[in-house]
Each structure stands twice: as structure tokens, then as C-alpha cells.
Design an enzyme around this catalytic site. Structure first.
Site, PDB file in Angstrom:
ATOM      1  N   LYS A 124      30.723  39.915  40.391  1.00 33.59           N
ATOM      2  CA  LYS A 124      32.027  39.507  39.865  1.00 33.59           C
ATOM      3  C   LYS A 124      31.950  38.165  39.142  1.00 33.59           C
ATOM      4  O   LYS A 124      32.523  37.997  38.059  1.00 33.59           O
ATOM      5  CB  LYS A 124      33.042  39.467  41.010  1.00 33.59           C
ATOM      6  CG  LYS A 124      33.358  40.842  41.572  1.00 33.59           C
ATOM      7  CD  LYS A 124      34.248  40.765  42.798  1.00 33.59           C
ATOM      8  CE  LYS A 124      34.575  42.160  43.327  1.00 33.59           C
ATOM      9  NZ  LYS A 124      35.377  42.135  44.571  1.00 33.59           N
ATOM     10  N   GLU A 159      39.638  45.363  33.674  1.00 35.87           N
ATOM     11  CA  GLU A 159      40.415  44.388  34.429  1.00 35.87           C
ATOM     12  C   GLU A 159      40.171  44.472  35.930  1.00 35.87           C
ATOM     13  O   GLU A 159      40.064  43.458  36.625  1.00 35.87           O
ATOM     14  CB  GLU A 159      41.914  44.578  34.143  1.00 35.87           C
ATOM     15  CG  GLU A 159      42.827  43.611  34.881  1.00 35.87           C
ATOM     16  CD  GLU A 159      42.592  42.166  34.476  1.00 35.87           C
ATOM     17  OE1 GLU A 159      42.104  41.372  35.312  1.00 35.87           O
ATOM     18  OE2 GLU A 159      42.885  41.823  33.324  1.00 35.87           O
ATOM     19  N   GLY A 214      38.626  49.445  58.349  1.00 30.71           N
ATOM     20  CA  GLY A 214      38.386  49.940  56.998  1.00 30.71           C
ATOM     21  C   GLY A 214      38.211  48.855  55.961  1.00 30.71           C
ATOM     22  O   GLY A 214      38.131  49.149  54.758  1.00 30.71           O
TER      23      GLY A 214
END
Length: 413
Positions: free
Chosen positions: A210, A134, A192
Site C-alpha cells: 500500500k 481507489e 474474522g
């Protein structure tokens, strides 16, 4: 998993491979929310091992830290292996060994799933365990399970999404603050949001893997990420956003998979997105995935696509699902048979185009090459901008060959 019957199990042992950003989040969630997780799973869930090459003196993980993966693979009491190392190897070898040993596996590793997802699902089926992933696409956003369980009555006509928070943050800052690409990239790195080597994000490779996973699930056959046309955001400028303000649009890096005229396509590239598209208002590090079904219509999944706890939360949800499905394998349709997709030359869209030169002198020539276009006010800045009619990639390249093209961005439907 254990060979005993489900009702005899009172402890589920989990091993975490990797104690980085996501792995430490998985460890934290299982420990701090243990009673809630165990109640939802139906059995007590415990982290028995964490594998990492490093030592963590003074960290709570120290007591269960191991450096040898064989300890985990050979322990018959380990039920679920969580792979959060990243990269294809040794992750692939470790996950395959876990499944072969009768242990379910859960991962957030998009590179692993995009390349070996179909094979690992088949192996899980053979061993009556589960392979769940997931967190590999939307981080903390649930998209895999809804796609394979909740939208099963629909034929998926198209998936389009903002699947990378780093690039969305950069484009948002360029749009809202007028800052140039290099300045915003450094800001994203300082905060970051972007790695020291940001190539996977800014060149679109992360989003490519993806959308390959989602396309493989939606169309039930392997879509190789290597076959997907992929274009990053490094050529986008603040001048492009100046034009967007004039037409009520934005620019987003989208991963899109769909079908047209009986052919499947997939692409990752910057797109002009108008304000009637739900993705228009998705800003900063947020991600969103829009699924178009033939019966349901449009449904959108929105949230933070990365980060320690959001991603770890999705991984732990997979762990719970693996525990609840002990003894049988969830049916996930993803065949290793390859799904052919058309190249960028065959994908038809409108285009936003900027061409260098005198606007008045170029208008007739542009219409002669591109056909009817919608010109955008350019304020005499030595160039002309316009939106084309729908053209295939090949048709656009042919029409643009005679011009000095400054910028070319596809337009989302």
C-alpha cells in the site's frame, strides 16, 4: 467501452471478476443502489456477468454467473471490468486483456497495482480507457483520488499511515487489555479480522504494498515494494506498552514515505506514536492516512480500511468515474521509471530501546555509546529503557552492538 458517442449510450455493462467478499459487495451495491448509481454515472449501470470458478445455487448471481473469462473479454457490450480476485495472476492477465479490448478496469487488488500499476495505466492511456484502483490502499477510505486530483498543487513531503486494520486491532487490544500477541491474534482470527494464515498482515507485507502505491503516485515514479524495508509486529510485547503508558505514547504499525536531504525513503515498521500525532487515537480495525503537503500542511483520511461493503463502495465509485470519463483517460502521473529509495540504514529517527541488565551500571555506558538519551523509569525489572536522539539505522546498529537489546522500536516524528 462502446465505440459510439457518449450521448448514444444508455446502458453501461459491468463484468465482475471474482465473487468473494469484495465481489459480492460490488454486486450488492450496484443492484440495491442502482437508481442512485445510474443517476450519478449519467447512464444506467448494470452487472452483465460475474466470473467465478464456483457455483452459487440459489444466489441472485446465478443467472449471470460465467466460468469462462473469454465470454467477458469477447463481448463488445461490456464496458467496465471489475477485478476483485486478488493476487497477481491471473488478475494481471485478465485486466491487461480487458484494457487491450477497450474496456475500462477497476480493481481493489493491491498486489496487482503495486507490481503492474504503471504499466496498466500506460496501456489504459494508449487505449483511451481508464484503470482505477481507489480501493487498493484504503479500502473504503478515499485516498488515491484526493492524492492525484485534490492535492496536485502541493509537493507531498510525507505520507504516513495505519494501513492495516488487522495489525491495528491486535496492537489496540494489547495496549488496552494487556493481552499478549498470540492471544490477541487468535481473537482477531476468530472474529474474522485476521486470516488463518496472517503472515501478510502481521509481517507488514500488506502495508508495504500500500505504501509502495502511494509513494509511486506521490513521487510519480515506480517505487518497488521489494525495495521497502518492512518489519512486522510479532516482536511487540505488553511490556513495550507498559513503557508507552509512562511516556504518553502508543505503538502503531506505520507505512511511511517521504523525502529528507533530497533523498526519498519508504519504510513499514512499528513506530512509537505520541499523543500529539493524529494517528495516536486511531484504534481497533480503523485505518488512517496522514498526508503532509508543503502548502496545505497536514490532512488525514480516516475510516474502515477493509470489509465487503466499504471496499466495494470504493470500487463502485471507480466504476462511476470510469463511466463519466468515457472516451478519455484520467491523467494519473506514475511513470514506470524506477524511483530509487534509501535503505533503512539511512533513515534517521529516534528509537525506543530496552536493554537487559542492571540499570545503574548501564547508564554511563549507554550514554557513551548513544549520546544523550531520555531514560524511562524501569522499576528495577532487570532492564533499562530509554529514548535515543535522532540516529540513522546504521548509527543505531553501531551504538547497540555492545548491548543485549530486548526491544527496539522507531519513534515517529
Amino acid at each position: 467501452m462502446k465505440n459510439s458517442k457518449k450521448e448514444d449510450i444508455d446502458m453501461i455493462n459491468v463484468a465482475i471478476l471474482g465473487y468473494g467478499t469484495v465481489g459480492s459487495g460490488v454486486f450488492k451495491i450496484i443492484n440495491e443502489n442502482n437508481s442512485h448509481i445510474s443517476r450519478r454515472a449519467g447512464d444506467e449501470v448494470k452487472v452483465k456477468y460475474v466470473l467465478d470458478l464456483r457455483d452459487f445455487p440459489g444466489d441472485p448471481v446465478e443467472d449471470i454467473l460465467v466460468h469462462d473469462v473469454d465470454i467477458i473479454m469477447e463481448d463488445k457490450d461490456v464496458d467496465v471490468v471489475v477485478e476483485v480476485m486478488g493476487g497477481v495472476e491471473p488478475a494481471y492477465t485478465f485486466v491487461k486483456r480487458a484494457l487491450e479490448a477497450g474496456k475500462s478496469a477497476c480493481t481493489s487488488n493491491k498486489e496487482l497495482v503495486a507490481k503492474h500499476g504503471a504499466e496498466l495505466l500506460a496501456l489504459a492511456q494508449e487505449k483511451s480507457v481508464n484503470f482505477f484502483f481507489e480501493a487498493s490502499v484504503g479500502g473504503g477510505i478515499p485516498i488515491i483520488r484526493p492524492l492525484i486530483e485534490c492535492l496536485t498543487v502541493d509537493h507531498i513531503e510525507e505520507i504516513q499511515g495505519i494501513m492495516n486494520g488487522t495489525t491495528n486491532y491486535i496492537l489496540t487490544k494489547m495496549e488496552d487489555e494487556g493481552a499478549d500477541f498470540d492471544t490477541v491474534l487468535k481473537d482477531a482470527q476468530d472474529k474474522g479480522y485476521a486470516e488463518r494464515n496472517p503472515e501478510a498482515d502481521i509481517e507488514g507485507y500488506d502495508a508495504c504494498r500500500k505504501i509502495a502505491i502511494l509513494a509511486s503516485l506521490a513521487y510519480e515514479k515506480q517505487v518497488d515494494f521489494e525495495d521497502i524495508y518492512t518489519e512486522g509486529i510479532t516482536k511487540i510485547t505488553t511490556k513495550d506498552f507498559d513503557y508507552m503508558k509512562k511516556i504518553g505514547a502508543s505503538i502503531k504499525l506505520l507505512g511511511i514515505a517521504g523525502k529528507s536531504d533530497g533523498k526519498r525513503y519508504a519504510i513499514v515498521a512499528p513506530f512509537v506514536v505520541y499523543d500529539d500525532n493524529p494517528l495516536y487515537n486511531v484504534k481497533d480495525v480503523f485505518n488512517a492516512i496522514l498526508v503532509k503537503g508543503d502548502m496545505l500542511g497536514d490532512v488525514m483520511f480516516y475510516g474502515k480500511g477493509a470489509g465487503s461493503l466499504p471496499t466495494a463502495s470504493a470500487v463502485v465509485s471507480d466504476v462511476i468515474d470510469a463511466v463519466k470519463r468515457h472516451g478519455y483517460t484520467a491523467k494519473i502521473h506514475w511513470s514506470s521509471e524506477k524511483r530509487d529509495i534509501v535503505g533503512a540504514d539511512s533513515i534517521a529517527t529516534q528509537y525506543f530501546v530496552r536493554i537487559s541488565g542492571d540499570a545503574d551500571a548501564l547508564k554511563n555506558k549507554i550514554e557513551g555509546s548513544f549520546g544523550q538519551v531520555e531514560f524511562i523509569e524501569s522499576e528495577g525489572n532487570g532492564e533499562i529503557a530509554f529514548i535515543t536522539k535522532v540516529l540513522s539505522g546504521a548509527e543505531f546498529d553501531k551504538a547497540a552492538a555492545a548491548f543485549d537489546v530486548v526491544s527496539r522500536i522507531r519513534v515517529s516524528k
